[in-house]
Design a protein around this motif. Structure first.
Motif, PDB file in Angstrom:
ATOM      1  N   SER A   1       7.054   0.677   5.195  1.00 20.17           N
ATOM      2  CA  SER A   1       6.682   2.025   4.761  1.00 20.17           C
ATOM      3  C   SER A   1       7.635   3.067   5.342  1.00 20.17           C
ATOM      4  O   SER A   1       8.057   4.000   4.657  1.00 20.17           O
ATOM      5  CB  SER A   1       5.236   2.337   5.184  1.00 20.17           C
TER       6      SER A   1
ATOM      7  N   ARG B   1       0.843  -1.195   0.000  1.00 17.04           N
ATOM      8  CA  ARG B   1       0.000   0.000   0.000  1.00 17.04           C
ATOM      9  C   ARG B   1       0.876   1.242   0.000  1.00 17.04           C
ATOM     10  O   ARG B   1       2.060   1.192   0.309  1.00 17.04           O
ATOM     11  CB  ARG B   1      -0.918   0.004   1.223  1.00 17.04           C
ATOM     12  N   ASP B   2       0.257   2.343  -0.327  1.00 20.99           N
ATOM     13  CA  ASP B   2       0.959   3.614  -0.313  1.00 20.99           C
ATOM     14  C   ASP B   2       1.549   3.853   1.080  1.00 20.99           C
ATOM     15  O   ASP B   2       0.810   3.833   2.082  1.00 20.99           O
ATOM     16  CB  ASP B   2      -0.013   4.727  -0.679  1.00 20.99           C
TER      17      ASP B   2
ATOM     18  N   GLY C   1       7.057   5.704  -7.909  1.00 19.53           N
ATOM     19  CA  GLY C   1       6.400   4.633  -7.174  1.00 19.53           C
ATOM     20  C   GLY C   1       7.342   3.515  -6.783  1.00 19.53           C
ATOM     21  O   GLY C   1       8.572   3.663  -6.776  1.00 19.53           O
TER      22      GLY C   1
ATOM     23  N   TYR D   1      10.358   7.108  -4.663  1.00 20.09           N
ATOM     24  CA  TYR D   1       8.968   6.668  -4.608  1.00 20.09           C
ATOM     25  C   TYR D   1       8.033   7.777  -5.085  1.00 20.09           C
ATOM     26  O   TYR D   1       7.083   7.511  -5.833  1.00 20.09           O
ATOM     27  CB  TYR D   1       8.601   6.243  -3.185  1.00 20.09           C
ATOM     28  N   ASP D   2       8.284   9.015  -4.648  1.00 14.89           N
ATOM     29  CA  ASP D   2       7.435  10.132  -5.064  1.00 14.89           C
ATOM     30  C   ASP D   2       7.496  10.342  -6.566  1.00 14.89           C
ATOM     31  O   ASP D   2       6.531  10.788  -7.185  1.00 14.89           O
ATOM     32  CB  ASP D   2       7.864  11.417  -4.350  1.00 14.89           C
TER      33      ASP D   2
ATOM     34  N   TYR E   1       2.481   6.482   2.581  1.00 16.44           N
ATOM     35  CA  TYR E   1       1.836   7.614   3.254  1.00 16.44           C
ATOM     36  C   TYR E   1       0.500   7.186   3.864  1.00 16.44           C
ATOM     37  O   TYR E   1       0.127   7.629   4.956  1.00 16.44           O
ATOM     38  CB  TYR E   1       1.623   8.765   2.269  1.00 16.44           C
ATOM     39  N   GLU E   2      -0.224   6.321   3.143  1.00 19.08           N
ATOM     40  CA  GLU E   2      -1.504   5.833   3.654  1.00 19.08           C
ATOM     41  C   GLU E   2      -1.297   4.925   4.859  1.00 19.08           C
ATOM     42  O   GLU E   2      -2.046   4.992   5.836  1.00 19.08           O
ATOM     43  CB  GLU E   2      -2.232   5.075   2.541  1.00 19.08           C
TER      44      GLU E   2
ATOM     45  N   ARG F   1       1.780  13.744   1.963  1.00 23.68           N
ATOM     46  CA  ARG F   1       3.021  13.766   1.186  1.00 23.68           C
ATOM     47  C   ARG F   1       3.928  14.929   1.560  1.00 23.68           C
ATOM     48  O   ARG F   1       5.131  14.886   1.270  1.00 23.68           O
ATOM     49  CB  ARG F   1       2.706  13.819  -0.311  1.00 23.68           C
TER      50      ARG F   1
END
Length: 407
Positions: free
Chosen positions: A60, A11-12, A77, A73-74, A14-15, A21
């Motif tokens: 993460s 999963r993201d 991905g 990643y930013d 940040y999530e 972000r």
């Protein structure tokens, strides 16, 4: 003994950490601390899902806590990240005896086994219920800490000492495994884990250090090199400096700062000596460290470029080596065939044919015009062996004088 490089379903980050972000490093760190403690296996022995959530949180954070990985990643991905270089830490607090023995064996063989700090230690620090020993600058303390336990120390510095910088080091002549921890003090009197250094074996001792010297200092993560060596021994040299990771804190403010020595041995307590020093007394050494850090970073960039050249040269070398072997084989076969042709130029075969030796008579003996020369047999390579009979005596010409005397 390593955990997976990434959760089965990613999963993201940040999530996962419930941050935005544009969140600061401190906000990301605080979110990670809360979630890591919430899902720590020590506190969720009966909840198997917590272990997976703990890994997801750690994975993460490993992305967002590293400026370079976060930028990658930013930008593109997960595909931009080197998944195989992102190893997970292992929580040994819930391992059974057998698994702990295997972990100890791998560690003994030199395979780096990264472990997490016990949830009990982290929770006690967050509650502010730990016992803190004073450790004045210029002094040292020797002790023995139980496995998965920690001894806490308070280092108090003034304005001048903060400007000069300080160094905190821990060593063990018994080669014990330990962690050097730095805790940040929260407003409510609790302590949150800010930095962690695993002990490394250097010669006959193990040691770990933290350097707050107002310039970027790097720590070495030997796991990166170990993973590279496992996959490709030839690439291990080029990955040797890739384990350099920038320390998150380069200076400390005046006041009291909390450090801890965490016992990381598998079966026994860890013996150690901790010491705190002001860099003012080590100005020359501090300057040398600053210069060497710059040189190592430059060398890392050189190695990255040289690896490309080396790979090309190695591929070319393998190409010419393969051609060399093929050319050598071809030359050997041609010379062998040439020798066989040379051997076919012989009068023996012509003479034998003219004497009436047929293909079916191979291996038989026959006489030539010269009674003193006989074709005895044909050898395996098709040539004939000749024997000269002229000097051999006939049985009826033997001297029988001895028999006459006896009579």
């Amino acid at each position: 003994m390593e955990g997976p490089s990434a959760p089965a379903v990613r999963r993201d980050p940040y999530e996962v950490l419930s941050v935005t972000r544009d969140s600061s490093d401190q906000e990301i760190k605080s979110a990670y601390r809360k979630l890591a403690l919430k899902y720590h296996p020590d506190k969720n022995a009966s909840n198997p899902e917590a272990s997976e959530l703990f890994k997801e949180v750690a994975y993460s954070y490993s992305i967002l806590s590293d400026p370079e990985k976060r930028r990658q990643y930013d930008t593109a991905g997960f595909e931009a990240l080197e998944h195989d270089a992102m190893d997970m830490e292992i929580d040994l607090s819930n391992l059974g005896t057998v698994n702990t023995m295997f972990a100890a064996l791998f560690s003994k063989l030199g395979v780096p086994i990264k472990t997490t700090v016990s949830a009990n230690v982290l929770e006690e620090a967050l509650n502010g219920t730990v016992t803190v020993r004073p450790l004045p600058l210029g002094t040292s303390f020797s002790g023995k800490v139980e496995k998965q336990s920690a001894h806490f120390f308070g280092v108090t510095i003034n304005e001048q000492q903060a400007q000069s910088g300080i160094v905190v080091r821990v060593s063990s002549s018994a080669q014990s495994k330990f962690k050097l921890l730095y805790f940040e003090q929260e407003a409510n009197g609790s302590y949150g884990l800010g930095l962690q250094e695993d002990s490394e074996k250097t010669g006959k001792v193990t040691s770990a250090g933290m350097y707050f010297l107002h310039f970027q200092v790097y720590r070495m993560d030997s796991t990166v090199n170990a993973l590279a060596m496992a996959k490709d021994p030839d690439a291990a040299f080029f990955k040797r400096l890739e384990g350099l990771q920038p320390c998150e804190v380069s200076e400390l403010k005046p006041g009291t700062h909390i450090f801890a020595v965490y016992g990381d041995n598998f079966f026994k307590p860890a013996t150690y000596t901790i010491e705190a020093m002001c860099a003012k007394s080590y100005e020359d050494t501090t300057q040398k460290l600053k210069e060497i850090e710059v040189q190592i970073l430059s060398k890392r960039n050189d190695l990255r470029q040289f690896e490309t050249e080396y790979r090309k040269a190695l591929a070319r070398f393998q190409e010419v080596t393969n051609r060399f072997n093929l050319e050598k084989q071809a030359v050997d076969e041609l010379l062998k065939e040439r020798d066989q042709i040379h051997c076919s130029f012989t009068t023996v075969r012509t003479l034998a044919n003219s004497s009436g030796i047929s293909n079916g008579g191979v291996g038989s003996s026959s006489r030539t015009r010269n009674d003193d020369i006989m074709i005895d047999s044909q050898s395996e390579d098709g040539s004939f062996e000749w024997r000269d009979k002229s000097n051999k005596k006939k049985w009826f010409n033997l001297n029988l004088n001895r028999s006459d005397k006896k009579l």
